[in-house]
Design an enzyme around this catalytic site. Structure first.
Site, PDB file in Angstrom:
ATOM      1  N   HIS B 265       0.402  -6.698  -3.352  1.00 22.06           N
ATOM      2  CA  HIS B 265      -0.742  -6.331  -4.195  1.00 22.06           C
ATOM      3  C   HIS B 265      -0.614  -4.872  -4.649  1.00 22.06           C
ATOM      4  O   HIS B 265      -0.682  -4.572  -5.852  1.00 22.06           O
ATOM      5  CB  HIS B 265      -2.032  -6.539  -3.392  1.00 22.06           C
ATOM      6  CG  HIS B 265      -3.282  -6.157  -4.118  1.00 22.06           C
ATOM      7  ND1 HIS B 265      -4.095  -7.070  -4.756  1.00 22.06           N
ATOM      8  CD2 HIS B 265      -3.869  -4.954  -4.299  1.00 22.06           C
ATOM      9  CE1 HIS B 265      -5.126  -6.444  -5.298  1.00 22.06           C
ATOM     10  NE2 HIS B 265      -5.020  -5.160  -5.031  1.00 22.06           N
ATOM     11  N   GLU B 266      -0.410  -3.969  -3.692  1.00 20.60           N
ATOM     12  CA  GLU B 266      -0.318  -2.545  -4.049  1.00 20.60           C
ATOM     13  C   GLU B 266       0.906  -2.273  -4.919  1.00 20.60           C
ATOM     14  O   GLU B 266       0.893  -1.373  -5.757  1.00 20.60           O
ATOM     15  CB  GLU B 266      -0.283  -1.675  -2.789  1.00 20.60           C
ATOM     16  CG  GLU B 266      -1.505  -1.809  -1.867  1.00 20.60           C
ATOM     17  CD  GLU B 266      -2.840  -1.514  -2.543  1.00 20.60           C
ATOM     18  OE1 GLU B 266      -2.852  -0.834  -3.582  1.00 20.60           O
ATOM     19  OE2 GLU B 266      -3.870  -2.000  -2.027  1.00 20.60           O
ATOM     20  N   HIS B 269      -0.074  -2.570  -8.474  1.00 19.02           N
ATOM     21  CA  HIS B 269      -0.670  -1.302  -8.936  1.00 19.02           C
ATOM     22  C   HIS B 269       0.423  -0.247  -9.152  1.00 19.02           C
ATOM     23  O   HIS B 269       0.415   0.484 -10.142  1.00 19.02           O
ATOM     24  CB  HIS B 269      -1.653  -0.767  -7.881  1.00 19.02           C
ATOM     25  CG  HIS B 269      -2.954  -1.522  -7.787  1.00 19.02           C
ATOM     26  ND1 HIS B 269      -3.770  -1.721  -8.873  1.00 19.02           N
ATOM     27  CD2 HIS B 269      -3.598  -2.082  -6.725  1.00 19.02           C
ATOM     28  CE1 HIS B 269      -4.871  -2.397  -8.492  1.00 19.02           C
ATOM     29  NE2 HIS B 269      -4.783  -2.634  -7.186  1.00 19.02           N
ATOM     30  N   GLU B 295      -6.340  -4.144 -11.801  1.00 16.73           N
ATOM     31  CA  GLU B 295      -6.395  -5.285 -10.882  1.00 16.73           C
ATOM     32  C   GLU B 295      -5.606  -6.472 -11.442  1.00 16.73           C
ATOM     33  O   GLU B 295      -5.071  -7.280 -10.677  1.00 16.73           O
ATOM     34  CB  GLU B 295      -7.847  -5.690 -10.608  1.00 16.73           C
ATOM     35  CG  GLU B 295      -8.648  -4.688  -9.776  1.00 16.73           C
ATOM     36  CD  GLU B 295      -8.090  -4.457  -8.364  1.00 16.73           C
ATOM     37  OE1 GLU B 295      -7.499  -5.393  -7.790  1.00 16.73           O
ATOM     38  OE2 GLU B 295      -8.238  -3.330  -7.867  1.00 16.73           O
TER      39      GLU B 295
END
EC number: 3.4.17.19
Lengths: 497, 497
Positions: B265-266, B269, B295
């Protein structure tokens, strides 16, 4: 009720703001050295330049100059007056030189230092000279301007940035005296040590075990890990801020004593920083007194304490616990290992006795360089002659391990080198004073009780910060200004005793 | 030759300086979360407040306002005009509110957030309310002032800080539609999954092996470790700067999938940040477009890609290499593990399907709270009713795992929650567009070839930064503005297909 010291109050607020910027700068520097990936370098340089500009603007704000004048006439107490003295020092350092000269100097050092990183391994003295001449030119111009303003010798003006109040007139007799006995002492000690059997520890020493040992020893030395960290960087240093001191070391799996002594050295710097009086933080009077006093703390830890037989007897079981047992870990063998005298080419690898020779050589060269007695081209010949005379070594043609070995010259840190040996002298003086004040000091170290030692340093050095001039600090701590007899007595007791 | 855009040029220089301060702030924040010892907190708070003040001063400098007006009349090209638009956004955000209100709000949130850290584990809703009322009061006042100025609804004005251009008028129909089919879909999927045999991986999973697996997967995802790091923090986040992106995760030895998916997930980003156009850095137009778009990148990685059967088939051998073989590591079992639907109390632990229910509940409550339809005291009853309706859960009396669970409300981040679900919708839309543009996309993922996927995101999202409004960006990337049909189609295909 209106304050009776409005100008002083305004100054205190301005310096608190500078302190906050300094915090950001210190953490960004640590980050750059310890954890930043290479790709972040350019952006970091931009951010650091910005904060340097902001700090320079704050320090050269005309309102600051007016407030400094006005505060001098306000009813300040002794403490405030000491703080004002240190504010004035910081102000003069920022305002003494024309902006254009500062920028020219930064450009020259930045270019020289950057190229030096390749030139040192390539033994490229000629290439280095091409950049170094500009570094020397701007340093001489700075020294000239500062010396005219302060009425001191040019080299004194540069040394004052690191060691306020120190002058060639005081340093020359100290070093002249050292020259009369140090080379002879080195010969004498080497002759005595010739028959010693010294066992070398057998590696490998895993990095994780080395790190755990360093942390254990630092805890014993009462480094506050709630207000600091130990990390890894190519060039070990003590950074961060007093509330969050960032120490670094580096590990090689073939050998552990260098990194352990390095961590102990940095812990001395770190405890000085952690011990600076919290109530004064943000004010210039809270700063460490000078670089020699800072080195006196790291060397009190690394040389005075860590080579103490009682300390080594307590250290030996920790080493065995970390790496298993070896004959080399016997306390008396550890003592022989860390007091072995062996002239060598590299300053940072030098033993306690020969270290001063490296410093005197550099001081002699850079003092004459700054004051125009010699040119950059003359350095190698002087280097070779000095190393032959002081340490009996042939350095001809080896620039990498000669005048190219230190970062100080490419970075124009002229006037810094003497602080190392002054620090060693002060450290010997503190221990002599401690032995007088605390008759049980050595028995305490033998028993592993370091609290009295740290209590003395805390009271006499750390908590005093920049409350006094260096001479005042030394007199209050030890009853006299710098007295090199303690250093000689210490070395003779340790190496001939 | 004189510039024909002097005001714009002056603005560009000012924003470059702000960019440098933002760099220092970002690194200091990362340091605080990832490595700072507890004792450094107070000094860090002082330093961060100082840099916030400096940034606020720079953004409220009257010269900036004049330059913004003057630049609007200069002969700017389209790119410069987009940059000017984003400069104006940043200027308005800093100048819209009176200084006293901003300070009152910061005081209220700081007090509320600090106490919340103890109140959440203590289930102390009454204690929380005592501080939270002041948070809501100042947030309402901010929303009122901003809404009058911008001519939008109060909640819209707050949401605009995170998702420029998004309004309740657009959001309400999206969420109303979701409400009609999501609870039914959850029921349907749960019934289908009831018979599934899902093997749980058996730990322990050593932290070092987990970290190595995360790094390996991040390298596969082409995270540039020369321009970033992976560290540990209590609350995982993506920080740092585009040239040096700092991602964090956290590890539990009993379970590894959460930290692995968290790192993925990170990384989404992180790649958005690393992919921001370097030539524009320092200018507002280089910033990420919005929080929903941000997101959409993390969820493209975590939900769209990491739960793709082809990706999991490639991931399984890496997991086996890290932890040894287990039946639970079979690709089809991994797929069942990461697509298991199970209504639960905690938003951050929610599965892909039920996550939106948590967001809708929070949006419903905070929108009415900001616009004065309900009081803070009304929250628990609404919470209980919403959780019963949307997820069939009884939450009565459990404040810790209810309205006290998120940091957003104590920190007054009203308007942020919708971005999570908008991001999930955009992620589905990007993958639909990619499948149209790149017919071999899924076969490529099956073969472990992620280059086409990253190339598309790079071209259509990362490199565009804030060049366009969010609607323009979506149209240019996918041919249409936000269309939630892609999200529904994705969920139905994955969970009913």
């Amino acid at each position: 009720m209106a304050s009776s010291t409005p100008a002083y109050d305004q100054l205190a607020r301005s310096f608190t703001r500078l302190h906050h910027l300094d915090h950001l700068q210190s953490i960004a520097y640590w980050d750059q050295a310890a954890v930043m990936p290479a790709g972040g370098a350019e952006a970091r340089a931009g951010a650091l330049a910005e904060v340097a500009t902001l700090m320079h603007q704050a320090r050269t704000d005309p309102a600051l100059a007016q407030a400094l004048s006005a505060a001098a006439g306000e009813p300040l107490d002794d403490f405030q007056r000491a703080n004002l003295r240190e504010m004035g020092r910081e102000w003069r350092a920022a305002n003494a030189l024309p902006e254009a000269l500062v920028q020219r100097s930064q450009l020259a050092t930045s270019r020289c230092e950057h190229a030096w990183r390749q030139q040192r391994p390539a033994n490229d003295w000629a290439g280095f000279l091409d950049n170094f001449r500009a570094v020397v030119d701007t340093a001489r111009e700075q020294a000239q301007r500062l010396s005219q303003q302060a009425g001191v010798r040019p080299y004194d003006a540069l040394m004052d940035r690191f060691e306020p109040g120190m002058t060639c007139a005081r340093l020359d007799p100290l070093f002249a005296d050292l020259r009369t006995w140090l080379p002879g002492l080195v010969q004498q000690v080497r002759a005595r040590q010739r028959q010693d059997v010294v066992l070398q520890p057998q590696g490998p020493f895993p990095v994780e075990a080395q790190r755990a040992l360093c942390v254990q020893v630092m805890q014993w030395l009462q480094f506050d890990f709630n207000a600091g960290r130990l990390d890894v960087s190519t060039h070990p240093f003590a950074g961060g801020v007093p509330e969050d001191v960032r120490l670094t070391t580096r590990y090689e799996t073939g050998e552990f004593i260098t990194s352990l002594l390095g961590a102990i050295h940095e812990t001395g710097h770190g405890r000085y920083e952690q011990g600076r009086p919290r109530a004064w933080l943000g004010q210039p009077v809270s700063q460490a007194r000078s670089m020699a006093i800072h080195e006196s703390q790291s060397l009190s830890f690394e040389m005075q304490l860590a080579r103490h037989p009682g300390f080594l007897a307590r250290l030996a079981p920790m080493i065995r616990q970390a790496f298993g047992d070896q004959p080399a870990f016997a306390p008396d063998n550890l003592l022989r290992l860390v007091t072995r005298v062996q002239p060598g080419l590299i300053r940072v690898d030098a033993d306690e006795l020969t270290y001063a020779a490296h410093v005197m050589l550099r001081y002699d060269i850079e003092r004459r360089l700054i004051e125009g007695e010699i040119a950059p081209d003359d350095i190698p010949a002087l280097w070779d002659a000095g190393m032959a005379e002081l340490l009996g070594l042939d350095t001809r043609g080896n620039f990498s391990d000669g005048p190219l070995q230190d970062v100080h010259w490419p970075e124009a840190m002229f006037g810094y080198f003497p602080c190392y040996t002054l620090g060693a002298m002060y450290a010997a003086q503190w221990f002599a004073a401690m032995r007088r004040d605390l008759p049980g000091l050595d028995a305490g170290i033998d028993a592993g009780d370091l609290a009295p030692l740290f209590g003395w340093l805390q009271q006499h050095i750390w908590q005093q910060a920049s409350r006094w001039t260096t001479d005042e600090l030394a007199v209050r701590a030890s009853g006299e200004v710098l007295n090199p007899a303690h250093y000689r007595a210490h070395l003779e007791a340790r190496y001939l005793g």
